[in-house]
Design an enzyme around this catalytic site. Structure first.
Site, PDB file in Angstrom:
ATOM      1  N   GLY A 181       0.905  -0.856   0.466  1.00  0.00           N
ATOM      2  CA  GLY A 181       0.280   0.068  -0.111  1.00  0.00           C
ATOM      3  C   GLY A 181       1.094   1.627  -0.031  1.00  0.00           C
ATOM      4  O   GLY A 181       2.259   1.039  -0.734  1.00  0.00           O
ATOM      5  N   ASP A 309      -9.397   7.809  11.617  1.00  0.00           N
ATOM      6  CA  ASP A 309      -8.799   6.495  11.146  1.00  0.00           C
ATOM      7  C   ASP A 309      -9.465   5.694  12.057  1.00  0.00           C
ATOM      8  O   ASP A 309      -9.279   4.232  12.118  1.00  0.00           O
ATOM      9  CB  ASP A 309      -7.029   6.403  11.441  1.00  0.00           C
ATOM     10  CG  ASP A 309      -6.827   6.613   9.845  1.00  0.00           C
ATOM     11  OD1 ASP A 309      -7.424   7.464   9.522  1.00  0.00           O
ATOM     12  OD2 ASP A 309      -5.440   7.164  10.139  1.00  0.00           O
ATOM     13  N   HIS A 448       0.584  26.569 -20.655  1.00  0.00           N
ATOM     14  CA  HIS A 448       0.451  26.220 -21.465  1.00  0.00           C
ATOM     15  C   HIS A 448       2.561  27.243 -21.185  1.00  0.00           C
ATOM     16  O   HIS A 448       2.656  28.385 -20.932  1.00  0.00           O
ATOM     17  CB  HIS A 448       0.355  25.926 -22.737  1.00  0.00           C
ATOM     18  CG  HIS A 448       2.094  25.969 -23.634  1.00  0.00           C
ATOM     19  ND1 HIS A 448       2.200  24.082 -24.028  1.00  0.00           N
ATOM     20  CD2 HIS A 448       3.198  25.972 -23.910  1.00  0.00           C
ATOM     21  CE1 HIS A 448       3.155  23.616 -24.464  1.00  0.00           C
ATOM     22  NE2 HIS A 448       3.311  25.320 -25.170  1.00  0.00           N
TER      23      HIS A 448
END
Length: 469
Positions: A181, A309, A448
């Site tokens: 991972g 988490d 660009h």
């Protein structure tokens, strides 16, 4: 007597401290409880200090290839202790930044171990004793930790988690990385750049398995070209750890077992939520230790919220921060604030980034997932070799892939691999949040020369209109 707040946040990682700040901004009396370091794992032992280390490895890589840019650099070598010192310095600076933010926003900081005594009350234990805190609402942001191998727990000497890998006292001569991972691949890339002989073992059939299959295939070719050994469909059956090194028995995809010696191993096989021993029993629904929540962060217990988490994935710092803001605004709304309008989390609009070399970034569905979901798709693909800025940078390896619904033009997903793609993915993420179609992306003027032009070209390619390849 208990100290009372409108909101208490348990844990000060990127979810917790952001939730606390947003609560304070909304006029709520807020406290945060932290047992170790303000900023949590991300700022102190995760996202930020690892990027500092990877930056050092990147500069070292460029210095070794100075001749490719018409430059001469001699006697180049890496000073591992200096790299670690710089990384820890970055972490310290950010920790101090979070401390400043707590003071600026008048958030009370309670350092110590927090344990719930009810859905909205907890005891904080420190070397100074115990203190009781209560609140109208409580946000759990306790995070997660690295998962150990049951037959070879991390010892910090030969068997490492990410935390040990960030403060090495020596450069591994032969390094085994278990798991491919983001964490495993980033450390494999870092130590390979510094000169370690690296082997990556992944039990699934491809590396970075959450990414689009084309990205996985391309990355494997790049890493092998850099000298990293990749073993997919393989598993580590045993690790025999000694003072001098590690003997690993690995079963390959053909079912054959071989034994090899390594000096160190990094275990990167996932995370374990920090939800045990904090008083959650009977209060919330759990799945493999992760707290189940609604799209705003509510648990099943009135007044008790959870983010980051310790809740279902993806387990990413920016997802935790977003959840923190959402939960704070939903709490404020429940407390009578009519001016906030929280939005539920859209998990398909959360970008993911991996800071190996080349970088990986993605958002939304992979091509395979889009087809599995029943979409007829149009897919665009544009290579770095077709972009002038990439060639000028000397970074012509990579591509950008876009996936659209063929009937509606909805942008379903975008997948990138190459230089600086982690700084580009936000463009497609904004597009998804705005529910853009291919038409708006085609009509957008990209500057660009930039790498971002490839984003435009990939969209054009999905509709047979690519201009530069």
């Amino acid at each position: 007597m208990a100290t009372e707040y409108d909101v208490i946040v348990l844990g000060s990682g990127p979810g917790g401290y952001v939730a606390a700040i947003r609560c304070a901004q909304l006029g709520l009396k807020t406290a945060i409880v932290e047992r170790e370091n303000l900023g949590g794992i991300c700022l102190n032992w995760g996202c930020i200090p690892t990027k500092a280390m990877l930056r050092s490895a990147e500069i070292f890589h460029y210095m070794q290839h100075a001749g490719d840019y018409g430059l001469v650099a001699q006697g180049i070598e890496a000073d591992l202790s200096a790299i670690v010192k710089r990384s820890r310095g970055v972490a310290k600076q950010l920790n101090q930044g979070v401390t400043h933010l707590m003071k600026k926003n008048k958030i009370a900081v309670h350092m110590g171990e927090g344990r719930l005594t009810g859905p909205t009350a907890l005891t904080v234990t420190s070397d100074k004793g115990e203190e009781q805190l209560t609140a109208k609402h409580l946000i759990l942001a306790t995070g997660a930790r690295a998962r150990d191998l049951p037959f070879a727990p991390a010892d910090g000497k030969r068997v490492w988690t990410y935390r040990h890998a960030m403060t090495p006292t020596e450069l591994p001569e032969k390094l085994l990385v278990i798991g491919s991972g983001a964490i495993g691949i980033e450390f494999a890339s870092f130590y390979n750049d510094l000169g370690s002989e690296v082997t990556v073992v992944e039990m699934l059939d491809r590396i970075v398995p959450v990414e689009d299959a084309d990205v996985s295939t391309f990355l494997e070719k790049c890493l092998k070209k850099q000298g990293i050994t990749i073993m997919t469909g393989a598993g580590v059956e045993a690790l025999k750890v000694s003072d001098s090194g590690i003997r690993a028995t690995i079963k390959d995809k053909a079912g054959a077992s071989t034994t090899s010696d390594y000096t160190h191993v990094i275990v990167a096989i996932g995370i374990v939520p920090n939800t045990e021993n904090i008083g959650l029993e009977g209060h919330v629904e759990m799945d493999r230790g992760f707290i189940q929540i609604d799209p705003y962060g509510r648990t099943g217990a009135p007044g008790l919220w959870a983010i980051g988490d310790c809740t279902p994935g993806p387990w990413l710092a920016h997802k935790a921060s977003h959840e923190g803001v959402t939960a704070a605004e939903a709490i404020a709304q429940e407390l009578g604030n009519t001016e906030v309008h929280p939005h539920p989390l859209n998990r398909l609009a959360i970008p993911g980034c991996t800071y190996c070399h080349p970088q990986i970034a993605s958002v939304g569905m992979t091509e395979a997932k889009a087809r599995e979901a029943g979409h007829e798709v149009r897919v665009g693909n544009f290579p770095f070799i077709g972009n002038g800025k990439a060639i000028a940078l000397g970074e012509a390896e990579g591509f950008i892939k876009t996936v659209f619904d063929a009937s509606t033009g909805e942008l379903l997903g975008a997948h990138m691999i190459g230089a600086e793609v982690t700084e580009l993915i936000h463009g497609y993420t904004i597009g998804k949040v705005l529910e853009t179609t291919e038409a708006e992306l085609m009509h957008t003027v990209f500057p660009h020369p930039t790498l971002s032009e490839m984003m435009h070209e990939s969209v054009l390619d999905a509709y047979g209109r690519a201009l530069h390849f």
